[in-house]
Design a protein around this motif. Structure first.
Motif, PDB file in Angstrom:
ATOM      1  N   TRP A  45       0.736  -1.390  -0.035  1.00 25.16           N
ATOM      2  CA  TRP A  45      -0.053   0.075  -0.211  1.00 25.16           C
ATOM      3  C   TRP A  45       0.736   1.154  -0.049  1.00 25.16           C
ATOM      4  CZ3 TRP A  45      -4.647   0.162  -1.845  1.00 25.16           C
ATOM      5  CH2 TRP A  45      -5.449  -0.989  -1.836  1.00 25.16           C
ATOM      6  N   ARG A  51      -7.104   3.506  -4.480  1.00 23.30           N
ATOM      7  CA  ARG A  51      -6.636   4.734  -3.977  1.00 23.30           C
ATOM      8  C   ARG A  51      -7.025   5.763  -4.530  1.00 23.30           C
ATOM      9  NH1 ARG A  51      -5.525   8.682  -2.352  1.00 23.30           N
ATOM     10  NH2 ARG A  51      -3.800   9.452  -1.346  1.00 23.30           N
ATOM     11  N   THR A  66      -8.937  -4.017   3.294  1.00 21.99           N
ATOM     12  CA  THR A  66      -8.756  -5.039   4.300  1.00 21.99           C
ATOM     13  C   THR A  66     -10.201  -5.462   5.036  1.00 21.99           C
ATOM     14  OG1 THR A  66      -6.545  -4.444   4.873  1.00 21.99           O
ATOM     15  CG2 THR A  66      -7.737  -5.465   6.631  1.00 21.99           C
ATOM     16  N   SER A  67     -10.979  -4.289   5.044  1.00 21.17           N
ATOM     17  CA  SER A  67     -12.271  -4.691   5.668  1.00 21.17           C
ATOM     18  C   SER A  67     -13.242  -5.581   4.713  1.00 21.17           C
ATOM     19  CB  SER A  67     -13.033  -3.428   5.900  1.00 21.17           C
ATOM     20  OG  SER A  67     -12.478  -2.662   6.960  1.00 21.17           O
ATOM     21  N   ASP A 107     -11.838  -9.112   4.582  1.00 16.14           N
ATOM     22  CA  ASP A 107     -12.505  -9.770   5.858  1.00 16.14           C
ATOM     23  C   ASP A 107     -13.797 -10.187   5.714  1.00 16.14           C
ATOM     24  OD1 ASP A 107      -9.917  -9.508   6.983  1.00 16.14           O
ATOM     25  OD2 ASP A 107     -10.480  -7.983   8.210  1.00 16.14           O
ATOM     26  N   THR A 131     -10.301   6.658  -2.792  1.00 16.15           N
ATOM     27  CA  THR A 131     -10.274   7.112  -1.377  1.00 16.15           C
ATOM     28  C   THR A 131      -8.702   6.953  -0.619  1.00 16.15           C
ATOM     29  OG1 THR A 131     -11.140   6.405   0.900  1.00 16.15           O
ATOM     30  CG2 THR A 131     -10.664   4.603  -0.767  1.00 16.15           C
ATOM     31  N   ALA A 150      -6.381   1.062   1.667  1.00 14.76           N
ATOM     32  CA  ALA A 150      -5.892   0.181   2.532  1.00 14.76           C
ATOM     33  C   ALA A 150      -6.729  -0.755   3.452  1.00 14.76           C
ATOM     34  CB  ALA A 150      -4.486   0.190   3.202  1.00 14.76           C
ATOM     35  N   ASP A 151      -7.379   0.162   4.171  1.00 13.06           N
ATOM     36  CA  ASP A 151      -8.457   0.053   5.253  1.00 13.06           C
ATOM     37  C   ASP A 151      -9.841  -0.478   4.631  1.00 13.06           C
ATOM     38  OD1 ASP A 151      -6.952   0.598   7.295  1.00 13.06           O
ATOM     39  OD2 ASP A 151      -7.735   2.693   7.543  1.00 13.06           O
ATOM     40  N   VAL A 152     -10.106  -0.052   3.463  1.00  8.30           N
ATOM     41  CA  VAL A 152     -11.323  -0.318   2.721  1.00  8.30           C
ATOM     42  C   VAL A 152     -11.117  -1.819   2.291  1.00  8.30           C
ATOM     43  CG1 VAL A 152     -12.769   0.185   0.594  1.00  8.30           C
ATOM     44  CG2 VAL A 152     -12.295   1.901   2.309  1.00  8.30           C
ATOM     45  N   ASP A 197      -8.386   6.087   2.133  1.00  7.88           N
ATOM     46  CA  ASP A 197      -8.438   4.877   3.079  1.00  7.88           C
ATOM     47  C   ASP A 197      -8.304   3.584   2.402  1.00  7.88           C
ATOM     48  OD1 ASP A 197      -8.642   6.597   5.250  1.00  7.88           O
ATOM     49  OD2 ASP A 197     -10.663   6.994   5.065  1.00  7.88           O
TER      50      ASP A 197
END
Length: 107
Positions: free
Chosen positions: A8, A83, A94-95, A98, A86, A90-92, A88
């Motif tokens: 990332w 990217r 990963t969520s 998951d 957003t 990396a967080d988007v 964010d």
């Protein structure tokens, strides 16, 4: 071999480089990055066809390593597009990963 994932961070650098060199407004950058995915997926298809030698006129024109490389290009292009959409990313991702894993693997 130890592997440190800096994906990332690298995607952020690629995004910054593309943004700096873009002549388009931000909303068009997003659209063009998403469209770029179609181009990259087409290159995967072309590599698979070439690896299988499916075109009798051309024969075997690609290797399975070419297919791997093209798939990596799809992943990188998708990461940069996310990217671009957003900060964010990396967080988007990963969520979402998951949620998919939980739904598919029952985690």
């Amino acid at each position: 071999m130890e592997h440190t994932d800096h994906s990332w961070e690298t995607v952020g650098r690629l995004h910054a480089w593309l943004h700096k060199n873009s002549k388009y407004p931000p909303e068009q950058e997003v659209l063009l990055r998403v469209l770029k995915l179609s181009e990259e997926v087409g290159e995967v298809a072309q590599a698979v066809i070439g690896a299988k030698g499916q075109n009798p006129r051309k024969g075997t024109t690609h290797s399975w390593q070419d297919v791997e490389s093209e798939l990596c290009d799809v992943i990188i292009t998708a990461m940069v597009a996310l990217r671009t959409l957003t900060p964010d990313a990396a967080d988007v991702f990963t969520s979402h990963l998951d949620r998919v894993a939980g739904r598919s693997l029952g985690d």
